[in-house]
Scaffold this motif. Structure first.
Motif, PDB file in Angstrom:
ATOM      1  N   UNK A 201      39.592 -25.250   1.293  1.00  9.62           N
ATOM      2  CA  UNK A 201      38.782 -25.675   2.481  1.00  9.62           C
ATOM      3  C   UNK A 201      38.746 -27.111   2.381  1.00  9.62           C
ATOM      4  N   UNK A 202      39.502 -27.960   1.696  1.00  7.82           N
ATOM      5  CA  UNK A 202      39.447 -29.543   1.663  1.00  7.82           C
ATOM      6  C   UNK A 202      40.228 -30.083   2.921  1.00  7.82           C
ATOM      7  N   UNK A 203      41.326 -29.128   3.231  1.00  4.22           N
ATOM      8  CA  UNK A 203      42.402 -29.684   4.171  1.00  4.22           C
ATOM      9  C   UNK A 203      42.460 -28.526   5.247  1.00  4.22           C
ATOM     10  N   UNK A 204      42.402 -28.889   6.698  1.00  2.42           N
ATOM     11  CA  UNK A 204      42.608 -28.196   7.657  1.00  2.42           C
ATOM     12  C   UNK A 204      43.699 -27.529   7.821  1.00  2.42           C
ATOM     13  N   UNK A 205      43.487 -26.263   7.980  1.00  2.00           N
ATOM     14  CA  UNK A 205      44.658 -25.225   7.924  1.00  2.00           C
ATOM     15  C   UNK A 205      45.699 -25.467   9.185  1.00  2.00           C
ATOM     16  N   UNK A 206      45.034 -25.764  10.448  1.00  2.00           N
ATOM     17  CA  UNK A 206      45.995 -26.057  11.478  1.00  2.00           C
ATOM     18  C   UNK A 206      46.718 -27.529  11.788  1.00  2.00           C
ATOM     19  N   UNK A 207      45.856 -28.469  10.934  1.00  5.72           N
ATOM     20  CA  UNK A 207      46.675 -29.556  10.508  1.00  5.72           C
ATOM     21  C   UNK A 207      47.751 -29.559   9.740  1.00  5.72           C
ATOM     22  N   UNK A 208      47.601 -28.687   8.694  1.00  2.36           N
ATOM     23  CA  UNK A 208      48.616 -28.463   7.653  1.00  2.36           C
ATOM     24  C   UNK A 208      49.801 -28.042   8.281  1.00  2.36           C
ATOM     25  N   UNK A 209      49.570 -26.830   9.336  1.00  4.13           N
ATOM     26  CA  UNK A 209      50.765 -26.196   9.905  1.00  4.13           C
ATOM     27  C   UNK A 209      51.442 -27.245  10.772  1.00  4.13           C
ATOM     28  N   UNK A 210      50.596 -28.032  11.367  1.00  2.00           N
ATOM     29  CA  UNK A 210      51.326 -29.191  12.333  1.00  2.00           C
ATOM     30  C   UNK A 210      52.378 -30.084  11.560  1.00  2.00           C
ATOM     31  N   UNK A 211      51.801 -30.657  10.400  1.00  2.00           N
ATOM     32  CA  UNK A 211      52.504 -31.642   9.824  1.00  2.00           C
ATOM     33  C   UNK A 211      53.559 -31.345   8.924  1.00  2.00           C
ATOM     34  N   UNK A 212      53.654 -29.753   8.771  1.00  2.00           N
ATOM     35  CA  UNK A 212      54.214 -29.158   7.609  1.00  2.00           C
ATOM     36  C   UNK A 212      55.542 -28.327   8.350  1.00  2.00           C
ATOM     37  N   UNK A 213      56.006 -28.876   9.531  1.00  2.00           N
ATOM     38  CA  UNK A 213      57.190 -28.065   9.824  1.00  2.00           C
ATOM     39  C   UNK A 213      58.253 -28.178   8.891  1.00  2.00           C
TER      40      UNK A 213
END
Ligand SMILES: Nc1ncnc2c1ncn2[C@@H]1O[C@H](COP(=O)(O)OP(=O)(O)OP(=O)(O)O)[C@@H](O)[C@H]1O
Ligand SMILES: [Mg+2]
Length: 378
Positions: A288-300
Motif C-alpha cells: 500500500x505504498x503505491x496506488x494500484x490504479x496508478x500502477x495499472x495506468x503507467x504499467x501498460x
C-alpha cells in the motif's frame, strides 16, 4: 546478441562451446571452410574462431579471404598442436589471436572479450553501427540489450505509457530518451523529472505549475506537464512519489488536462508518460505504498533493464565508448584490465563503469589502461 562463427570440423568442439558460452554468446556453426565463408556473409558474426585444420580449404587461405573484407571481424585461430611457423604466418596475415585446444573457459572468455572490445572500436571508427541513430547512444550488443532495443523500436511510436524498471545506473534514462527520439513526438520536448528529489510539498507545483499567490512566494508558472506538451514527460523514481500526489497524477493522466496549484482554469495537455523505478512497484502496491490504479495506468508495458553483471558482453563496448567519449581514443584497455572489469559485480551498474573508466584513464601515464588502474568503489 554477440555471434561467434566457429569454423571447425570437430563436432564435439561445437557442442562444448554452445554449452560453455551460452547464453551470452550465440555460436554459429560451420564444419567446412566453404560453409564458413557462406555463414560469414549471411550472419555477420562479431568474432570468428577458425580451426587450423579444415577438410576442404587451407585455413590460411580462408583467413586471408576473411580478413580482406572491409569490416572484418577479429579471427581467433585454434588448433591442437602448437605449430609456431603456422601461428606466425596466421598472425602476419591478420589473425587476431591464437588459442591452443582444448579451449578452456579461463583463457577463452578474456580472449573473446578483448576481441569484442577491438571489434567495437573498429565499428565506432567506421561508424558502421547498426540500427537507427536514435539508438546509437544506447550502447550494448548483449542478447538482453538487443531485445530491449527491439522492444523500444516496436513500442516507441505508439502513445502507450511505458514503465522502465531496473537497478540504479542501468540506463533507464537513456532508454527513455531513445523512446522519445523514436516516437512521433520527437519534435516536441523531452522533460525529465526526478520524483525522488522533490519534497512532497513541492511536487504538485513542480508537475502541475502554480498560480500567483497559491502559497508563499508562489509565482505564476507552468509545471512539467505544460512544459512537456506535445512531447514526453519522463517521471524518474516514480516509486518515491507520495500517495497524495499519486492521486493527482492519475487524474491528470486520465483527463489529459491540468489545473495549476492555486488556479481554477483547466489547461489541456497532450503528454506521453514514461516512468522509471528501481523499486519493485508490485511490492510497493502490495504494501500500500503505491496506488494500484496508478500502477495499472503507467504499467501498460514494462521494459526491464537487467543489471550490468548479467550482461558482461556489453562491458567491452561500453568501456570503449566511455574511453572515446572523454577524448582518450588512443587509450587501450589491456587484457588484464578487461578481465578485471568483467569479474566485478557492478552494484552501481553502467554509471559505476563509466566512473571507473574515467578514473582509470586519468591514472595511466601512457596509453595502456592496465588492471592496476581499475579501482572499484568497494
Ligand atoms: N547502454 C548504455 N549506453 C551508454 N551509456 C549508458 C548506458 N547505460 C547507462 N549509460 C550511462 O550510465 C549513466 C547512468 O545511466 P542512467 O542515468 O540512464 O541510469 P538510470 O537507470 O536512470 O539510473 P538511476 O536509477 O540512478 O536514475 C549515464 O551516464 C548514462 O549515460
Ligand atoms: Mg535515472
Amino acid at each position: 546478441m554477440v555471434s561467434i562463427l566457429l569454423i571447425d570440423p570437430d563436432i564435439e568442439q561445437h557442442c562444448s562451446l554452445q554449452i560453455i558460452l551460452a547464453p551470452e554468446f550465440r555460436i554459429v556453426s560451420a564444419y567446412t571452410g566453404e560453409t564458413g565463408l557462406e555463414r560469414m556473409k549471411c550472419e555477420s558474426p562479431e568474432i570468428v574462431l577458425l580451426s587450423m585444420n579444415l577438410p576442404d580449404i587451407d585455413a590460411l587461405d580462408l583467413l586471408q579471404l576473411i580478413t580482406s573484407t572491409i569490416h572484418s571481424p577479429p579471427v581467433i585461430m585454434i588448433s591442437e598442436n602448437e605449430d609456431l611457423s603456422l601461428i606466425t604466418r596466421s598472425i602476419r596475415i591478420g589473425a587476431y589471436e591464437y588459442l591452443k585446444k582444448p579451449l578452456v573457459m579461463e583463457k577463452l572468455k578474456p580472449c573473446l572479450l578483448k576481441a569484442l572490445y577491438y571489434y567495437s572500436s573498429i565499428c565506432r571508427i567506421d561508424e558502421t553501427g547498426n540500427g537507427p541513430p536514435e539508438l546509437s547512444k544506447f550502447i550494448g550488443e548483449s542478447r538482453q540489450i538487443q531485445k530491449i532495443k527491439r522492444l523500444i523500436l516496436r513500442f516507441a511510436p505508439s502513445n502507450i505509457p511505458i514503465l522502465i524498471a531496473g537497478e540504479s545506473g542501468t540506463g533507464k534514462e537513456i532508454a527513455a530518451n531513445s523512446i522519445h527520439a523514436l516516437s512521433t513526438r520527437n519534435q516536441g520536448p523531452f522533460i525529465a523529472i526526478n520524483c525522488g528529489a522533490i519534497p512532497p510539498t513541492l511536487i504538485n507545483s513542480e508537475l502541475f505549475g502554480s498560480e500567483k499567490g497559491a502559497f508563499t512566494d508562489a509565482v505564476s508558472r507552468p509545471g512539467s506537464f505544460e512544459q512537456a506538451n506535445r512531447g514526453t514527460l519522463f517521471l524518474d523514481e516514480i516509486g518515491e512519489m507520495d500517495l497524495r500526489s499519486q492521486v493527482h497524477l492519475l487524474r491528470i493522466i486520465e483527463n489529459q488536462e491540468i489545473i495549476r496549484t492555486g488556479g481554477i482554469r483547466k489547461i489541456p495537455v497532450d503528454v506521453r508518460i514514461v516512468t522509471a523505478t528501481n523499486k519493485n512497484l508490485q511490492h510497493a502496491v502490495n504494501n500500500r505504498e503505491f496506488r494500484n490504479d496508478l500502477f495499472y495506468r503507467i504499467n501498460t508495458f514494462t521494459l526491464t533493464i537487467p543489471p550490468l553483471r548479467e550482461r558482461i558482453c556489453d562491458i567491452p563496448y561500453l568501456a570503449g565508448h566511455f574511453i572515446a567519449s572523454i577524448g582518450k581514443d588512443s587509450h587501450e584497455l589491456t587484457l588484464g584490465a578487461l578481465y578485471k572489469l568483467t569479474e566485478y559485480s557492478w552494484p552501481g551498474n553502467v554509471r559505476e563503469l563509466k566512473a571507473t573508466i574515467e578514473r582509470a584513464s586519468m591514472l595511466t601515464d601512457n596509453h595502456k589502461i592496465e588492471a592496476r588502474h581499475i579501482l572499484f568503489n568497494q
